[in-house]
Design an enzyme around this catalytic site. Structure first.
Site, PDB file in Angstrom:
ATOM      1  N   GLU A  50       0.822  -1.223   0.000  1.00  0.00           N
ATOM      2  CA  GLU A  50       0.000   0.000   0.000  1.00  0.00           C
ATOM      3  C   GLU A  50       0.849   1.263   0.000  1.00  0.00           C
ATOM      4  O   GLU A  50       0.407   2.309  -0.440  1.00  0.00           O
ATOM      5  CB  GLU A  50      -0.939   0.023   1.222  1.00  0.00           C
TER       6      GLU A  50
ATOM      7  N   HIS B 102       8.414 -26.684  -0.679  1.00  0.00           N
ATOM      8  CA  HIS B 102       7.786 -27.822  -1.351  1.00  0.00           C
ATOM      9  C   HIS B 102       6.651 -27.368  -2.258  1.00  0.00           C
ATOM     10  O   HIS B 102       5.844 -28.175  -2.695  1.00  0.00           O
ATOM     11  CB  HIS B 102       7.279 -28.829  -0.312  1.00  0.00           C
TER      12      HIS B 102
ATOM     13  N   LYS C 157     -13.831  -0.062  -3.819  1.00  0.00           N
ATOM     14  CA  LYS C 157     -14.862   0.266  -2.819  1.00  0.00           C
ATOM     15  C   LYS C 157     -16.013   1.002  -3.478  1.00  0.00           C
ATOM     16  O   LYS C 157     -17.181   0.705  -3.225  1.00  0.00           O
ATOM     17  CB  LYS C 157     -14.280   1.147  -1.714  1.00  0.00           C
TER      18      LYS C 157
HETATM   19  O1  PA5 Z   1      -3.340   1.150   6.057  1.00  0.00           O
HETATM   20  C1  PA5 Z   1      -4.477   1.558   5.908  1.00  0.00           C
HETATM   21  O2  PA5 Z   1      -4.768   2.762   6.059  1.00  0.00           O
HETATM   22  C2  PA5 Z   1      -5.617   0.623   5.575  1.00  0.00           C
HETATM   23  O3  PA5 Z   1      -5.198  -0.663   5.332  1.00  0.00           O
HETATM   24  C3  PA5 Z   1      -6.626   0.593   6.725  1.00  0.00           C
HETATM   25  O4  PA5 Z   1      -5.970   0.226   7.890  1.00  0.00           O
HETATM   26  C4  PA5 Z   1      -7.778  -0.367   6.451  1.00  0.00           C
HETATM   27  O5  PA5 Z   1      -8.384  -0.054   5.248  1.00  0.00           O
HETATM   28  C5  PA5 Z   1      -8.811  -0.298   7.578  1.00  0.00           C
HETATM   29  O6  PA5 Z   1      -9.278   1.002   7.735  1.00  0.00           O
HETATM   30  P1  PA5 Z   1     -10.027   1.495   9.027  1.00  0.00           P
HETATM   31  O7  PA5 Z   1      -9.098   1.432  10.173  1.00  0.00           O
HETATM   32  O8  PA5 Z   1     -10.448   2.891   8.706  1.00  0.00           O
HETATM   33  O9  PA5 Z   1     -11.214   0.583   9.225  1.00  0.00           O
END
Ligand code: PA5
Length: 426
Positions: free
Chosen positions: A278, A299, A414
């Site tokens: 990310e 394996h 989303k």
């Molecule tokens: O790193 C990030 O920002 C994302 O992976 C969030 O942690 C994830 O989408 C969950 O979001 P939230 O904490 O708003 O539910």
């Protein structure tokens, strides 16, 4: 604390040439001048963390440990992966600790969700719902389900005492819900993004409930903060590793394969995939992060790594001392022909698997290998390791000239999903 061995990177890197870029990025990280600089709260966190909140976390965790048999951790992405990685890494996969940890909200699978609800029904469980935004679909649906079940089982008032919410200090649907129901809440600071939040209440509360020493973890992170503030590449293992992975990326490698040697560390691989995926994977750039747990995956994927398309390099995270060990017994009949290993600990065999594989992949497979080794996997060392990787990630993403702290691409699916679900616009 951490050693980064680059002897098997199969390239010649001119660190002097790189130092200029590292100096520039070091400055923008530490002076908070780069893109996404509002999300650098994790950098000073091991010193600046809210001491009062940690006290409250420890009290609440003791309450959970005394009064419940299970903690349900309800969250996804950065609001889940770090806690799970740490709990499994430290406790192992078949812990005999009195408090069981169960994960919910990290999937939309109806089967998984229903099976977890069935498993919990009638048992003594507390819930930690974690969401920074407070509106994440997976977390919200799972929480609605488990909250309703708990309220139905023990009543609204008792349920409110068994529910702990970790979210933004002021805003979001979860904050509103927690305030209106009177749940104890912990804060995910606004200047720390989900995937950099494991050392905040997001990770600390479930960890403390799991019986893990969170003060030690913060102390390990504090040590990392100090040691990894050094500018010089050769003196800073985080920068040495960041530069190596950057160089390999720029010289033909597109996949970084994280290699673990214990099943209890598999979730660390998952945490790393999110952190780097990310943070770096944007603007058509970035290494694709993948992970394997050996020797299991030798394996399966071992063949590809040894002889397949040469697109990857490996980063081994090697923990020198296993948490537990077992001796291989002597057998008088020796029909399985294993007596040459009799009385040896299994760790000895695991270590030789690691060394043999390293050699095979590097020398015959021509696969560059970086080795990050750490003495043992306790709270202190893991706190150090988490901070180490976050620092590496910030340096790496800025070297690529991308914002390490946003994830614009995640929104696309989303929006499509919401459209298909008919979500009303707000
Ligand atoms: O790193 C990030 O920002 C994302 O992976 C969030 O942690 C994830 O989408 C969950 O979001 P939230 O904490 O708003 O539910």
């Amino acid at each position: 604390m951490i050693k980064v061995n680059t002897n098997n990177n199969l390239v010649e890197i001119d660190y002097k040439k790189y130092q200029k870029d590292v100096d520039r990025v070091h400055k923008i990280i530490h002076e908070k001048k780069g893109p996404g600089n509002d999300y650098l709260g994790w950098l000073e966190w091991p010193i600046n963390y809210d001491k009062e909140e940690v006290k409250r976390i420890l009290e609440a965790a003791s309450y959970v440990r005394e009064n419940f048999d299970i903690l349900v951790v309800c969250g996804i992405g950065g609001s889940y992966l770090g806690a799970r990685a740490a709990i499994e890494a430290i406790r192992g996969l078949y812990s005999d600790d009195k408090l069981e940890i169960v994960y919910l909200g990290q999937t939309l699978s109806p089967t998984y969700t229903n099976q977890v609800l069935n498993y919990l029904r009638g048992k003594k469980y507390a819930i930690n719902v974690i969401s920074k935004s407070g509106t994440t679909t997976e977390t919200s649906i799972a929480f609605r389900l488990v909250k309703e079940m708990l309220e139905h089982e023990i009543g609204k008032e008792a349920a409110a005492k068994a529910i702990f919410a970790t979210t933004d200090k002021e805003k979001g649907a979860l904050k509103t819900l927690a305030s209106s129901n009177g749940y104890e809440t912990f804060v995910l600071p606004s200047d720390i993004g989900g995937r950099y939040s494991v050392l905040t209440a997001v990770g600390l509360f479930p960890l403390a409930c799991a019986g893990i020493n969170i003060k030690e973890m913060l102390a390990g992170a504090k040590k990392a903060k100090k040691q990894l503030s050094e500018k010089k590449i050769e003196k800073n293992p985080a920068y040495l590793y960041a530069v190596n992975r950057d160089y390999l990326y720029r010289h033909g490698k597109s996949v970084e394969l994280f290699v673990l040697y214990e099943p209890q560390f598999t979730q660390i691989g998952e945490w790393l995939k999110q952190l780097f995926g990310e943070s770096e994977g944007k603007e058509h750039k970035g290494l694709f992060p993948a992970s394997v747990t050996n020797s299991t995956d030798l394996h399966s994927l071992g063949q590809f790594i040894q002889e397949g398309t040469p697109l990857l390099f490996e980063t081994i995270i090697y923990v020198e001392e296993p948490t537990e060990d077992v001796l291989i017994p002597h057998d008088v009949d020796n029909l399985d022909e294993l007596n040459y290993l009799a009385t040896k600990p299994l760790s000895f065999v695991n270590e030789k698997a690691y060394l043999g594989t390293l050699d095979a992949h590097v020398k015959e497979g021509n696969v560059p290998n970086l080795v990050i080794s750490i003495e043992r996997m306790d709270a202190y060392h893991l706190g150090y390791l988490f901070y180490f990787f976050m620092k590496v990630c910030a340096m790496s993403a800025y070297l690529l000239d991308v914002n390490p702290f946003n994830q614009p691409g995640v929104e696309v699916y989303k929006q499509n999903m919401f459209k298909l679900l008919g979500k009303p616009r707000v």
